[in-house]
Write a protein that holds these residues in place. Structure first.
Motif, short mmCIF file in Angstrom:
data_model
loop_
_atom_site.label_atom_id
_atom_site.label_comp_id
_atom_site.label_asym_id
_atom_site.label_seq_id
_atom_site.Cartn_x
_atom_site.Cartn_y
_atom_site.Cartn_z
N PHE A 273 1.24 -0.89 0.32
CA PHE A 273 -0.36 -0.04 -0.07
C PHE A 273 0.93 1.01 0.05
O PHE A 273 0.83 2.11 -0.84
CB PHE A 273 -1.01 -0.05 1.46
CG PHE A 273 -1.93 1.28 1.57
CD1 PHE A 273 -3.11 1.53 0.65
CD2 PHE A 273 -1.68 2.40 2.45
CE1 PHE A 273 -3.48 2.68 0.82
CE2 PHE A 273 -2.64 3.19 2.57
CZ PHE A 273 -3.31 3.05 1.70
N ILE A 274 2.14 1.53 0.92
CA ILE A 274 2.69 2.75 0.83
C ILE A 274 3.50 2.72 -0.36
O ILE A 274 4.18 4.33 -0.85
CB ILE A 274 3.74 2.49 2.09
CG1 ILE A 274 3.19 2.66 3.46
CG2 ILE A 274 4.91 3.05 1.19
CD1 ILE A 274 4.17 2.20 4.21
N ARG A 275 4.24 1.78 -1.48
CA ARG A 275 3.88 1.73 -1.88
C ARG A 275 3.94 2.41 -3.11
O ARG A 275 4.28 2.75 -4.35
CB ARG A 275 5.36 0.62 -2.77
CG ARG A 275 6.27 0.26 -1.61
CD ARG A 275 6.79 -1.76 -2.60
NE ARG A 275 7.25 -2.20 -1.81
CZ ARG A 275 6.98 -3.56 -1.35
NH1 ARG A 275 6.09 -3.66 -1.65
NH2 ARG A 275 7.06 -3.82 0.00
N ARG A 276 2.82 2.32 -3.70
CA ARG A 276 1.54 3.11 -4.68
C ARG A 276 1.23 4.13 -4.29
O ARG A 276 1.10 5.04 -5.15
CB ARG A 276 0.27 2.17 -4.60
CG ARG A 276 0.26 0.59 -4.85
CD ARG A 276 -0.73 0.02 -5.41
NE ARG A 276 -1.41 -0.51 -3.99
CZ ARG A 276 -1.50 -1.09 -3.64
NH1 ARG A 276 -1.51 -2.48 -4.04
NH2 ARG A 276 -2.20 -1.76 -1.92
#
Length: 96
Positions: free
Chosen positions: A70-73
């Motif tokens: 989620f953080i990477r997106r």
């Protein structure tokens, strides 16, 4: 693990998964969403669980991986809010 035992584990462990994510600095709204996604993925991959007594720990690991994805997106740059009035929030007199 059958569906009834997984449902019982979900009822016991869902709040624990949320607390686990909150302890890692995840915002509450995101923690609830990620915990839900992690328990769904756990159910989808229940055949990979080797020890039924570790289901909550296993799902917490899934939750951490879901959150990392989620953080990477999410965009790395966020808009800063402007301060109105032009005043500085630091007492500069103490520095002088």
């Amino acid at each position: 693990m059958d569906s009834e035992r997984f449902a019982q584990a979900y009822q016991r462990g869902f709040d624990l998964t949320i607390r686990f994510l909150l302890s890692r600095g995840v915002r509450r709204d995101d923690a609830v969403e990620v915990a839900q996604a992690a328990w769904v993925r756990g159910w989808e991959r229940i055949g990979q669980l080797r020890n039924d007594s570790l289901v909550t720990t296993w799902v917490n690991t899934i939750a951490l991986n879901v959150y990392r994805s989620f953080i990477r997106r999410e965009p790395l740059n966020q808009i800063l809010l402007e301060q109105h009035g032009g005043t500085v929030g630091i007492d500069l007199a103490a520095i002088d």
